[in-house]
Design an enzyme around this catalytic site. Sequence first.
Site, PDB file in Angstrom:
ATOM      1  N   GLY A 116       4.656   3.799 -29.904  1.00 43.72           N
ATOM      2  CA  GLY A 116       5.277   2.657 -30.563  1.00 43.72           C
ATOM      3  C   GLY A 116       4.363   1.462 -30.446  1.00 43.72           C
ATOM      4  CB  ALA A 157      -8.289   0.966 -30.420  1.00 46.12           C
ATOM      5  CE1 TYR A 176       0.136   5.981 -27.726  1.00 48.67           C
ATOM      6  CE2 TYR A 176      -1.527   4.244 -27.727  1.00 48.67           C
ATOM      7  CZ  TYR A 176      -0.867   5.272 -28.378  1.00 48.67           C
ATOM      8  OH  TYR A 176      -1.211   5.588 -29.671  1.00 48.67           O
ATOM      9  CG  ASN A 232      -3.674  -2.173 -34.224  1.00 47.45           C
ATOM     10  OD1 ASN A 232      -2.670  -1.776 -33.649  1.00 47.45           O
ATOM     11  ND2 ASN A 232      -4.484  -3.078 -33.704  1.00 47.45           N
ATOM     12  CE  LYS A 257       1.013   0.953 -33.227  1.00 46.52           C
ATOM     13  NZ  LYS A 257      -0.387   1.302 -33.243  1.00 46.52           N
ATOM     14  CB  ALA A 258       1.210  -6.895 -35.085  1.00 51.93           C
ATOM     15  CD  GLN A 308      -1.635 -12.630 -29.753  1.00 51.78           C
ATOM     16  OE1 GLN A 308      -1.892 -13.812 -29.655  1.00 51.78           O
ATOM     17  NE2 GLN A 308      -0.374 -12.183 -29.790  1.00 51.78           N
ATOM     18  CB  THR A 309      -8.671 -11.198 -32.487  1.00 56.55           C
ATOM     19  OG1 THR A 309      -9.317 -10.782 -31.276  1.00 56.55           O
ATOM     20  CG2 THR A 309      -8.892 -12.683 -32.707  1.00 56.55           C
TER      21      THR A 309
HETATM   22  P1  NAD Z   1       4.592   8.092 -35.205  1.00 57.68           P
HETATM   23  O1  NAD Z   1       5.339   7.728 -33.976  1.00 57.68           O
HETATM   24  O2  NAD Z   1       5.109   7.637 -36.521  1.00 57.68           O
HETATM   25  O3  NAD Z   1       4.381   9.666 -35.282  1.00 57.68           O
HETATM   26  C1  NAD Z   1       4.310  10.484 -34.148  1.00 57.68           C
HETATM   27  C2  NAD Z   1       5.278  11.628 -34.364  1.00 57.68           C
HETATM   28  O4  NAD Z   1       5.184  12.519 -33.249  1.00 57.68           O
HETATM   29  C3  NAD Z   1       6.747  11.181 -34.449  1.00 57.68           C
HETATM   30  O5  NAD Z   1       7.304  11.544 -35.702  1.00 57.68           O
HETATM   31  C4  NAD Z   1       7.407  11.914 -33.302  1.00 57.68           C
HETATM   32  O6  NAD Z   1       8.726  12.378 -33.603  1.00 57.68           O
HETATM   33  C5  NAD Z   1       6.458  13.087 -33.097  1.00 57.68           C
HETATM   34  N1  NAD Z   1       6.632  13.651 -31.760  1.00 57.68           N
HETATM   35  C6  NAD Z   1       6.676  12.998 -30.583  1.00 57.68           C
HETATM   36  N2  NAD Z   1       6.929  13.860 -29.576  1.00 57.68           N
HETATM   37  C7  NAD Z   1       7.040  15.087 -30.152  1.00 57.68           C
HETATM   38  C8  NAD Z   1       7.337  16.380 -29.631  1.00 57.68           C
HETATM   39  N3  NAD Z   1       7.565  16.573 -28.324  1.00 57.68           N
HETATM   40  N4  NAD Z   1       7.396  17.413 -30.497  1.00 57.68           N
HETATM   41  C9  NAD Z   1       7.183  17.238 -31.833  1.00 57.68           C
HETATM   42  N5  NAD Z   1       6.915  16.013 -32.385  1.00 57.68           N
HETATM   43  C10 NAD Z   1       6.862  14.970 -31.540  1.00 57.68           C
HETATM   44  O7  NAD Z   1       3.089   7.572 -34.978  1.00 57.68           O
HETATM   45  P2  NAD Z   1       1.883   7.429 -36.013  1.00 57.68           P
HETATM   46  O8  NAD Z   1       1.667   5.980 -36.220  1.00 57.68           O
HETATM   47  O9  NAD Z   1       2.081   8.309 -37.192  1.00 57.68           O
HETATM   48  O10 NAD Z   1       0.689   7.962 -35.103  1.00 57.68           O
HETATM   49  C11 NAD Z   1       0.185   9.282 -35.191  1.00 57.68           C
HETATM   50  C12 NAD Z   1      -0.825   9.512 -34.086  1.00 57.68           C
HETATM   51  O11 NAD Z   1      -1.888   8.558 -34.171  1.00 57.68           O
HETATM   52  C13 NAD Z   1      -0.260   9.369 -32.676  1.00 57.68           C
HETATM   53  O12 NAD Z   1      -0.862  10.310 -31.842  1.00 57.68           O
HETATM   54  C14 NAD Z   1      -0.678   7.991 -32.264  1.00 57.68           C
HETATM   55  O13 NAD Z   1      -0.750   7.867 -30.852  1.00 57.68           O
HETATM   56  C15 NAD Z   1      -2.027   7.881 -32.929  1.00 57.68           C
HETATM   57  N6  NAD Z   1      -2.408   6.478 -33.155  1.00 57.68           N
HETATM   58  C16 NAD Z   1      -1.722   5.740 -34.064  1.00 57.68           C
HETATM   59  C17 NAD Z   1      -2.078   4.414 -34.279  1.00 57.68           C
HETATM   60  C18 NAD Z   1      -1.338   3.555 -35.275  1.00 57.68           C
HETATM   61  O14 NAD Z   1      -1.684   2.384 -35.408  1.00 57.68           O
HETATM   62  N7  NAD Z   1      -0.331   4.046 -35.975  1.00 57.68           N
HETATM   63  C19 NAD Z   1      -3.133   3.839 -33.539  1.00 57.68           C
HETATM   64  C20 NAD Z   1      -3.802   4.631 -32.614  1.00 57.68           C
HETATM   65  C21 NAD Z   1      -3.449   5.959 -32.443  1.00 57.68           C
END
Ligand code: NAD
Length: 323
Positions: free
Chosen positions: A76, A119, A149, A178, A192-193, A218-219
Site C-alpha cells: 500500500g 525503490a 516493506y 511509484n 499512494k500520493a 519531499q520529492t
Molecule cells: P496491488 O496491491 O494493487 O497488487 C498486488 C496484488 O497482490 C493484490 O491484488 C493482492 O490481492 C495480491 N496478493 C497479495 N497477497 C497475495 C496472496 N497471498 N496470494 C495471492 N495474491 C496476493 O499493487 P500494485 O501496485 O499492482 O503492485 C504490484 C507489485 O509491484 C507489488 O509487488 C508491489 O510491491 C510492486 N511495486 C509497486 C509499486 C507501485 O507504485 N505501485 C512500486 C514499487 C513496487
Amino acid sequence: MRQALVCGAGGFIGAHLVRRLKAEGFWVRGVDLKRPEFAASAADDFVVGDLREAEVCAAVCDRAFDEVYQLAADMGGAGYIFTGENDAAIMQNSAMVNLQMLEAARRAGVARMFYSSSACIYPAYNQEDPDNPNCAEDSAYPAAPDSEYGWEKLFSERLYLAYRRNHGMATSVARFHNIFGPEGTWTGGREKAPAAICRKVAEARSGDTIEIWGDGRQTRSFLYVDECLEGTTRLLRSGETGPFNIGSEEMVSINGLVAMVAEIAGKRIEVRHVPGPLGVRGRNSDNRLIRERLRWAPSRTLREGLEKTYAWIEGRVRGAVGA
Ligand code: NAD
C-alpha cells in the site's frame, strides 16, 4: 501460443499487465486473492487463490510457462507501509508468496520469471536531501531501507538472484518507482500520493483547502503504468537479470504535484500541511543503467499520465457522490 502467468493479477499493475499480454497474443492465467476491483480481468483463466500456499502455487504453475510475472505482495502507500502497524503482516505475507511461487516455478520448468521489487529498498541515508537523492542500482548496499516493506523486497530480490545462480532459472528483477494510473487504488487507506491527491482535488471545490502530509517539499518521481509495463516486458525478454530501476526521472515535490493536479482540474486549491507518515525526503529514479543495457527508458511526461489518472478518479468521485 505463448503462455503467461500473472501473480497479483487482481491488483493494479497486474490487471493492466494481463490486458497487455492478451493484446500481444498470449494465453494468460491470472491469480490473486481477489478479482480486479474496477474492470473484469482480461485473463483466459483467473484463479482466486492464496499464493502463500505451496499447493496453490503448484496448481496455478502447472506447466512450463513462457513468462511468469510475480507481482503479488502485501502492499500500500505511506499510510499502510510507514505506520509500523502492518510490518509483520507485510514481511510474512510477501516473503511467503515469493518463497512458494519461485519454488513452484522452478519445479514447473518456467522459461522466464519476473519479480517486481521496489525503490523502497534504497538506503534511507542516501535520500535525506530532497534535491539530490541517490537511487543508482549499485547504491543499494550497505542496506538500510526505510521500511520493513523495503527489507522484504531486498530479501526477495536476493532470493530470485540466488535461484538464477543455483538453479539456472532466467529470473529478472526490477525496482519499480511509484507507478500510477487509472484503475489503481484511489481511496480506503492504501492509495499512494498521486491517487490520493487526485481524489482530494476532485472532491474539492475551487478555493477549498486540502490536507497534505508533511511540508510538501519531499520529492518523488512517478511513472505511468503503461511505461512500467513496457519496461517490465522488455526487461524479462532481454534475458538481463537486473535489478534495474523502472521509474521516471522527472522528480517533483509533493507541493508541485498538487499544483499540477489543480491545474489539470482547473481549480484553485489551498494546501494545509499536517503531520502524517512520510518515508524518505527525496527519491528519484536513476535510469542510466537501464538505458545503457536495454537501450530504453521511460520518456512520457508526468503531466500526460496525471491527466488520464485525474479524469478516471474524477469519474469515480462523481459516481460516488451520485450514488
Ligand atoms: P496491488 O496491491 O494493487 O497488487 C498486488 C496484488 O497482490 C493484490 O491484488 C493482492 O490481492 C495480491 N496478493 C497479495 N497477497 C497475495 C496472496 N497471498 N496470494 C495471492 N495474491 C496476493 O499493487 P500494485 O501496485 O499492482 O503492485 C504490484 C507489485 O509491484 C507489488 O509487488 C508491489 O510491491 C510492486 N511495486 C509497486 C509499486 C507501485 O507504485 N505501485 C512500486 C514499487 C513496487
